[in-house]
Scaffold this motif. Structure first.
Motif, PDB file in Angstrom:
ATOM      1  N   PRO A  55     -48.941   7.994 -18.604  1.00 20.16           N
ATOM      2  CA  PRO A  55     -50.260   7.237 -19.625  1.00 20.16           C
ATOM      3  C   PRO A  55     -51.351   7.626 -19.383  1.00 20.16           C
ATOM      4  O   PRO A  55     -52.392   7.247 -20.702  1.00 20.16           O
ATOM      5  N   ASP A  56     -51.778   8.825 -18.441  1.00 21.02           N
ATOM      6  CA  ASP A  56     -52.904   9.459 -18.074  1.00 21.02           C
ATOM      7  C   ASP A  56     -52.899  10.796 -19.457  1.00 21.02           C
ATOM      8  O   ASP A  56     -54.561  10.220 -20.459  1.00 21.02           O
ATOM      9  N   ALA A  57     -51.843  11.455 -19.046  1.00 24.21           N
ATOM     10  CA  ALA A  57     -52.363  11.987 -20.973  1.00 24.21           C
ATOM     11  C   ALA A  57     -52.207  11.008 -21.722  1.00 24.21           C
ATOM     12  O   ALA A  57     -52.813  11.550 -22.652  1.00 24.21           O
ATOM     13  N   HIS A  58     -51.677  10.741 -22.529  1.00 22.82           N
ATOM     14  CA  HIS A  58     -51.071   9.717 -23.697  1.00 22.82           C
ATOM     15  C   HIS A  58     -52.866   9.338 -23.655  1.00 22.82           C
ATOM     16  O   HIS A  58     -53.373   8.884 -25.075  1.00 22.82           O
ATOM     17  N   HIS A  59     -53.754   8.150 -22.883  1.00 19.21           N
ATOM     18  CA  HIS A  59     -55.042   8.108 -23.345  1.00 19.21           C
ATOM     19  C   HIS A  59     -55.279   9.264 -23.430  1.00 19.21           C
ATOM     20  O   HIS A  59     -56.186   9.221 -24.105  1.00 19.21           O
ATOM     21  N   ALA A  60     -55.870  10.545 -22.933  1.00 25.02           N
ATOM     22  CA  ALA A  60     -56.004  11.660 -23.112  1.00 25.02           C
ATOM     23  C   ALA A  60     -55.955  12.348 -24.646  1.00 25.02           C
ATOM     24  O   ALA A  60     -57.080  12.068 -25.753  1.00 25.02           O
ATOM     25  N   LEU A  61     -54.638  11.949 -24.698  1.00 26.63           N
ATOM     26  CA  LEU A  61     -54.577  12.785 -26.837  1.00 26.63           C
ATOM     27  C   LEU A  61     -55.467  11.516 -27.694  1.00 26.63           C
ATOM     28  O   LEU A  61     -55.489  11.960 -28.409  1.00 26.63           O
ATOM     29  N   ARG A  62     -55.313  10.555 -26.694  1.00 26.61           N
ATOM     30  CA  ARG A  62     -55.308   9.035 -28.315  1.00 26.61           C
ATOM     31  C   ARG A  62     -57.301   9.616 -28.508  1.00 26.61           C
ATOM     32  O   ARG A  62     -57.858   9.879 -29.411  1.00 26.61           O
ATOM     33  N   ARG A  63     -57.952   9.924 -27.101  1.00 26.15           N
ATOM     34  CA  ARG A  63     -59.329  10.385 -27.232  1.00 26.15           C
ATOM     35  C   ARG A  63     -59.614  11.825 -27.934  1.00 26.15           C
ATOM     36  O   ARG A  63     -60.880  11.365 -28.198  1.00 26.15           O
ATOM     37  N   LEU A  64     -58.716  12.561 -28.145  1.00 25.32           N
ATOM     38  CA  LEU A  64     -58.917  13.424 -28.823  1.00 25.32           C
ATOM     39  C   LEU A  64     -58.779  13.554 -29.833  1.00 25.32           C
ATOM     40  O   LEU A  64     -58.451  14.545 -30.972  1.00 25.32           O
ATOM     41  N   GLY A  65     -58.129  12.347 -30.486  1.00 25.92           N
ATOM     42  CA  GLY A  65     -57.648  12.612 -31.552  1.00 25.92           C
ATOM     43  C   GLY A  65     -56.725  13.065 -31.960  1.00 25.92           C
ATOM     44  O   GLY A  65     -55.916  13.153 -33.012  1.00 25.92           O
ATOM     45  N   VAL A  66     -55.541  13.791 -31.085  1.00 22.98           N
ATOM     46  CA  VAL A  66     -54.118  14.227 -31.828  1.00 22.98           C
ATOM     47  C   VAL A  66     -53.180  13.842 -30.854  1.00 22.98           C
ATOM     48  O   VAL A  66     -51.458  14.682 -30.840  1.00 22.98           O
ATOM     49  N   TYR A  67     -52.958  11.976 -30.883  1.00 20.03           N
ATOM     50  CA  TYR A  67     -52.176  11.638 -30.209  1.00 20.03           C
ATOM     51  C   TYR A  67     -50.849  11.159 -31.096  1.00 20.03           C
ATOM     52  O   TYR A  67     -49.238  12.283 -30.861  1.00 20.03           O
ATOM     53  N   ASP A  68     -51.228  11.079 -32.180  1.00 17.81           N
ATOM     54  CA  ASP A  68     -49.870  10.643 -33.560  1.00 17.81           C
ATOM     55  C   ASP A  68     -49.005  12.225 -33.852  1.00 17.81           C
ATOM     56  O   ASP A  68     -48.684  12.663 -33.574  1.00 17.81           O
ATOM     57  N   GLU A  69     -49.833  13.036 -33.687  1.00 20.12           N
ATOM     58  CA  GLU A  69     -49.358  14.750 -33.775  1.00 20.12           C
ATOM     59  C   GLU A  69     -48.165  14.804 -32.538  1.00 20.12           C
ATOM     60  O   GLU A  69     -46.829  15.956 -33.533  1.00 20.12           O
ATOM     61  N   VAL A  70     -48.522  14.420 -31.508  1.00 17.23           N
ATOM     62  CA  VAL A  70     -47.818  14.885 -30.644  1.00 17.23           C
ATOM     63  C   VAL A  70     -46.783  14.773 -30.549  1.00 17.23           C
ATOM     64  O   VAL A  70     -45.615  14.342 -30.160  1.00 17.23           O
ATOM     65  N   MET A  71     -47.282  13.038 -30.243  1.00 18.13           N
ATOM     66  CA  MET A  71     -45.653  11.397 -30.772  1.00 18.13           C
ATOM     67  C   MET A  71     -44.644  11.965 -31.266  1.00 18.13           C
ATOM     68  O   MET A  71     -43.799  11.790 -31.321  1.00 18.13           O
ATOM     69  N   ALA A  72     -45.462  13.050 -32.666  1.00 18.68           N
ATOM     70  CA  ALA A  72     -44.523  13.208 -33.425  1.00 18.68           C
ATOM     71  C   ALA A  72     -43.506  13.954 -33.263  1.00 18.68           C
ATOM     72  O   ALA A  72     -42.425  14.490 -33.505  1.00 18.68           O
ATOM     73  N   ALA A  73     -43.567  15.520 -32.590  1.00 17.79           N
ATOM     74  CA  ALA A  73     -43.415  16.219 -32.230  1.00 17.79           C
ATOM     75  C   ALA A  73     -42.558  16.016 -30.517  1.00 17.79           C
ATOM     76  O   ALA A  73     -41.594  16.674 -30.384  1.00 17.79           O
ATOM     77  N   ALA A  74     -43.050  15.067 -29.982  1.00 16.92           N
ATOM     78  CA  ALA A  74     -42.230  15.023 -28.515  1.00 16.92           C
ATOM     79  C   ALA A  74     -40.909  13.706 -28.620  1.00 16.92           C
ATOM     80  O   ALA A  74     -41.089  13.566 -29.524  1.00 16.92           O
ATOM     81  N   GLU A  75     -40.741  13.905 -27.088  1.00 18.19           N
ATOM     82  CA  GLU A  75     -39.432  13.307 -27.445  1.00 18.19           C
ATOM     83  C   GLU A  75     -39.833  12.071 -26.213  1.00 18.19           C
ATOM     84  O   GLU A  75     -40.185  12.175 -25.129  1.00 18.19           O
ATOM     85  N   ALA A  76     -39.437  11.084 -27.096  1.00 16.50           N
ATOM     86  CA  ALA A  76     -40.270   9.344 -25.955  1.00 16.50           C
ATOM     87  C   ALA A  76     -39.466   9.020 -25.137  1.00 16.50           C
ATOM     88  O   ALA A  76     -38.088   8.906 -25.374  1.00 16.50           O
ATOM     89  N   SER A  77     -39.732   8.259 -24.005  1.00 19.68           N
ATOM     90  CA  SER A  77     -39.070   7.620 -23.162  1.00 19.68           C
ATOM     91  C   SER A  77     -40.192   6.581 -22.654  1.00 19.68           C
ATOM     92  O   SER A  77     -41.153   6.454 -22.853  1.00 19.68           O
ATOM     93  N   ARG A  78     -39.244   5.565 -22.500  1.00 20.93           N
ATOM     94  CA  ARG A  78     -39.947   4.297 -21.767  1.00 20.93           C
ATOM     95  C   ARG A  78     -39.766   3.940 -20.513  1.00 20.93           C
ATOM     96  O   ARG A  78     -40.127   2.888 -19.594  1.00 20.93           O
ATOM     97  N   HIS A  79     -39.056   4.951 -19.655  1.00 23.81           N
ATOM     98  CA  HIS A  79     -38.659   4.411 -18.049  1.00 23.81           C
ATOM     99  C   HIS A  79     -39.142   6.492 -17.803  1.00 23.81           C
ATOM    100  O   HIS A  79     -38.888   7.148 -17.997  1.00 23.81           O
ATOM    101  N   VAL A  80     -39.573   5.753 -15.868  1.00 22.41           N
ATOM    102  CA  VAL A  80     -39.102   7.058 -15.190  1.00 22.41           C
ATOM    103  C   VAL A  80     -38.137   6.643 -14.194  1.00 22.41           C
ATOM    104  O   VAL A  80     -38.440   5.851 -13.434  1.00 22.41           O
ATOM    105  N   ALA A  81     -37.377   7.366 -13.552  1.00 26.45           N
ATOM    106  CA  ALA A  81     -36.175   6.952 -13.317  1.00 26.45           C
ATOM    107  C   ALA A  81     -36.458   7.470 -12.115  1.00 26.45           C
ATOM    108  O   ALA A  81     -36.430   8.530 -11.578  1.00 26.45           O
ATOM    109  N   CYS A  82     -36.493   6.972 -10.816  1.00 32.13           N
ATOM    110  CA  CYS A  82     -36.083   7.108  -9.481  1.00 32.13           C
ATOM    111  C   CYS A  82     -34.834   7.450  -8.483  1.00 32.13           C
ATOM    112  O   CYS A  82     -34.758   6.033  -8.875  1.00 32.13           O
ATOM    113  N   ILE A  83     -34.407   8.320  -8.307  1.00 35.19           N
ATOM    114  CA  ILE A  83     -33.430   8.260  -8.164  1.00 35.19           C
ATOM    115  C   ILE A  83     -33.243   8.940  -5.935  1.00 35.19           C
ATOM    116  O   ILE A  83     -33.687   9.738  -5.614  1.00 35.19           O
ATOM    117  N   GLY A  84     -32.499   8.034  -5.906  1.00 34.34           N
ATOM    118  CA  GLY A  84     -33.021   8.380  -3.704  1.00 34.34           C
ATOM    119  C   GLY A  84     -32.096   9.024  -3.441  1.00 34.34           C
ATOM    120  O   GLY A  84     -31.106   9.248  -4.182  1.00 34.34           O
TER     121      GLY A  84
END
Length: 413
Positions: A55-84
């Motif tokens: 999330p901190d990177a997402h926030h910064a990318l929005r401030r920089l005005g490149v969020y949409d361009e980055v996310m169009a190229a990125a692989e998005a996910s909704r979770h971080v899996a923690c495995i013990g």
């Protein structure tokens, strides 16, 4: 991206076009400042990294005005899996994505150029140009050619490798805080099977962790990281632990079946590559008259998670905002005023880094991951707290403090 002649003068010279440097240059150029951005590599270029955007990177990318361009190229996910260590798993919800740094850094760097920054590559930082006690520019080298660029301010954003810090007399600790090894594996058969950013703890990986992050195009970023790889004791210089990262990587694949299958049935693209990490805002002086240090050169990576992209953007933006806030603007601001403001801004971030340093106990004692996962699977409240760590709204250190462990075991305590 650019091999044009190196300007002899500018208002701000930013050395290093990674996340911190490109963000700083973009912000300054957008405000009308004459910025020269140099890097020792031509772009696009590879960079050893986990490539995770939390999330901190997402926030910064929005401030920089490149969020949409980055996310169009990125692989998005909704979770971080923690495995013990015992195989327990909890999927922590959050806004996350993966984009290789070759593409991510190129997007932000091109945005800085569009904003008016002058990009010059490949120029390597050789030394600061100093008059009296004030940095007034930098000496840069390309092949056998050496040039000087004079600037009212130099921003050093040269990453974890210490040579530039040493050359500028800003290095307090030559050795890194941690080390990591990663590779890219093409495996179409695993697409859809690994959808979260997976982080794995096990005693064979102590004091670190392994990861598999799904990247665009059927590729996966797989690697291992070791925290506190160069400890210092009793005032002695930090020394490298007896750790073979390739053996740690092999142990990760031996322990974690998805990692083993990914490597067995996929194609490793290129070599496994290692890199140092500079964490916890430690190891460098932040400023001297005429010069600011930002990004991972200043230690902007979190020690617990090894995540550094978002905080590199954040510190790069802090450097730019500090220069713009100086009385009279960038050309007129006094060195003392800029340094005081910038060091205060980084000091305000320090408690957050200290909390992640405390959370490093999980890397040193992986059974703590088992405990947290076991309890979070039964407690929505604890899962929300873990999600809050990802969003930086919860204290990660509290999860592994004595009091926090007691609360995990005995929720009513």
């Amino acid at each position: 991206m650019s091999n044009a002649d190196l300007p002899s003068h500018c208002d701000v010279l930013v050395v290093g076009a990674g996340p911190a440097g490109a963000a700083c240059a973009l912000w300054l150029a957008r405000a009308g400042v004459d910025v020269v951005l140099v890097d020792q590599h031509d772009f696009p270029r590879d960079k050893v990294c986990g490539d995770g955007l939390i999330p901190d990177a997402h926030h910064a990318l929005r401030r920089l005005g490149v969020y949409d361009e980055v996310m169009a190229a990125a692989e998005a996910s909704r979770h971080v899996a923690c495995i013990g260590p015992r195989g327990g798993r909890i999927d922590v919800p959050g806004t996350v994505a993966v984009l290789p740094r070759r593409e991510l850094d190129d997007i932000v760097c091109r945005a800085a150029v569009r904003a008016g920054a002058k990009l010059r590559t490949p120029w390597r930082f050789e030394a600061a140009v100093v008059e009296g006690d004030v940095v007034v520019g930098a000496r840069l080298k390309q092949g056998d050619v050496v040039r000087e660029t004079r600037a009212r301010w130099v921003v050093l954003a040269t990453g974890a490798v210490p040579q530039a810090l040493q050359a500028a007399d800003m290095c307090k600790r030559r050795t890194p805080s941690g080390i990591a090894l990663r590779g890219y594996v093409k495996n179409d058969a695993m697409v859809g099977r690994i959808k979260a950013l997976e982080v794995v703890w096990h005693k064979s990986l102590t004091p670190g962790y392994g990861w598999i992050f799904p990247a665009p195009g059927g590729r996966f970023n797989i690697g291992v990281g070791i925290a506190h790889s160069h400890p210092a004791r009793d005032g002695e210089p930090a020394k490298m632990k007896d750790v073979n990262l390739r053996k740690v990587f092999e142990a990760f694949c031996a322990h974690y079946e998805p990692a083993r299958e990914l490597m067995r049935t996929g194609t490793l693209e290129g070599d496994l590559k290692g890199a140092p990490l500079r964490c916890s805002l430690a190891g460098a002086r932040y400023s001297r008259p005429g010069l600011l240090v930002t990004g991972e050169a200043a230690g902007s990576t979190y020690s617990f998670t090894g995540e550094g992209i978002g905080k590199a953007y954040e510190t790069g933006l802090l450097a730019a905002e500090t220069l713009l806030a100086a009385p009279g603007g960038v050309p007129a601001g006094t060195a003392d005023d800029v340094r005081t403001r910038y060091e205060a801004a980084l000091a305000a971030l320090q408690p957050r880094f200290d909390l992640y340093e405390r959370a490093n106990r999980v890397n040193a004692h992986p059974w703590l991951a088992d405990l947290l996962i076991w309890r979070a699977r039964k407690s929505e409240r604890l899962l929300r707290r873990m999600a809050g760590v990802l969003e930086e709204t919860s204290n990660p250190g509290n999860l592994v403090s004595v009091r926090g462990i007691v609360r995990v075991l005995f929720p009513g305590a």
